[in-house]
Design a protein around this motif. Sequence first.
Motif, PDB file in Angstrom:
ATOM      1  N   LYS A 115     -19.665  29.605  70.452  1.00 19.50           N
ATOM      2  CA  LYS A 115     -19.285  30.140  71.735  1.00 19.50           C
ATOM      3  C   LYS A 115     -18.448  28.983  72.467  1.00 19.50           C
ATOM      4  CE  LYS A 115     -22.343  34.181  71.721  1.00 19.50           C
ATOM      5  NZ  LYS A 115     -23.389  34.913  72.903  1.00 19.50           N
ATOM      6  N   PHE A 128     -10.028  28.635  74.408  1.00 17.39           N
ATOM      7  CA  PHE A 128      -9.159  29.625  75.266  1.00 17.39           C
ATOM      8  C   PHE A 128      -8.985  29.166  76.732  1.00 17.39           C
ATOM      9  CE2 PHE A 128     -10.646  32.366  71.729  1.00 17.39           C
ATOM     10  CZ  PHE A 128      -9.371  32.576  71.273  1.00 17.39           C
ATOM     11  N   GLY A 175     -13.356  22.610  71.030  1.00 12.79           N
ATOM     12  CA  GLY A 175     -12.550  23.726  71.163  1.00 12.79           C
ATOM     13  C   GLY A 175     -11.317  23.146  71.856  1.00 12.79           C
ATOM     14  N   LEU A 211     -14.856  28.448  71.336  1.00 20.71           N
ATOM     15  CA  LEU A 211     -14.293  29.154  71.792  1.00 20.71           C
ATOM     16  C   LEU A 211     -13.746  29.105  73.092  1.00 20.71           C
ATOM     17  CD1 LEU A 211     -15.670  32.421  69.643  1.00 20.71           C
ATOM     18  CD2 LEU A 211     -13.534  31.005  69.370  1.00 20.71           C
ATOM     19  N   SER A 212     -14.978  28.988  73.879  1.00 21.91           N
ATOM     20  CA  SER A 212     -14.718  28.577  75.643  1.00 21.91           C
ATOM     21  C   SER A 212     -13.606  27.557  75.668  1.00 21.91           C
ATOM     22  CB  SER A 212     -15.723  28.416  76.072  1.00 21.91           C
ATOM     23  OG  SER A 212     -16.641  29.556  75.876  1.00 21.91           O
TER      24      SER A 212
END
Length: 203
Positions: free
Chosen positions: A8, A15, A157, A11-12
């Motif tokens: 998570k 993006f 990420g 992904l944070s």
Amino acid sequence: MDYVLLVKCILSGFFLAAPIGPVNLICIRNTLTYGYITGLTVGLGAALADTLYGYAVAAGLSFITDFISRYHLAFRWGGGIFIIYLGLRTLCSAPQDLGPEQKPPNLYKLFAGIFFLTLTNPITIFAFIAVFSSLGIAVLITDFFTTCLAAIGVFTGSALWWLTLTGIVHLFYNKVTPVTLSRINKIAGIIIILLGITSLFEL
């Protein structure tokens, strides 16, 4: 559940780095002008700043949030003026100064400049707060280990985004002529200046 937290946070980080803004444009411009390493340096400077903000949110460092909230105007104006300066430098880059023969910038100074530029954007920390809350990341952070894991995920990420962006842009590195690059500089410079002006007056 640690792997869920890590995924998570990756992904944070990815993006939150992806929206096109001043740093993305500076990264693209430097990649086209000086090559992959210089462009990636820009991205990694932003990624480190994102990581610090991500860690602050994960650790619940409310005093950082309070400090940024209290002095958000100073952060916004400082960052906005610096963005406008970078836009003017990009806009005024002459065609004869471009190309492989041009001396690349000092990577340490470039990294530090982008790092501090990203830190001057107070919206970043609130974006992390919103994303961490909406994805349920906050409830997965229970101790120092998971806090550090969250920060590592954010950096991973964000770095993945910059690796992807510079990799794609670098494909065109040898296909861009000085004249084309000069036009790109002018367009990017104008956009960066407008973004800087917008950041000064946004609510």
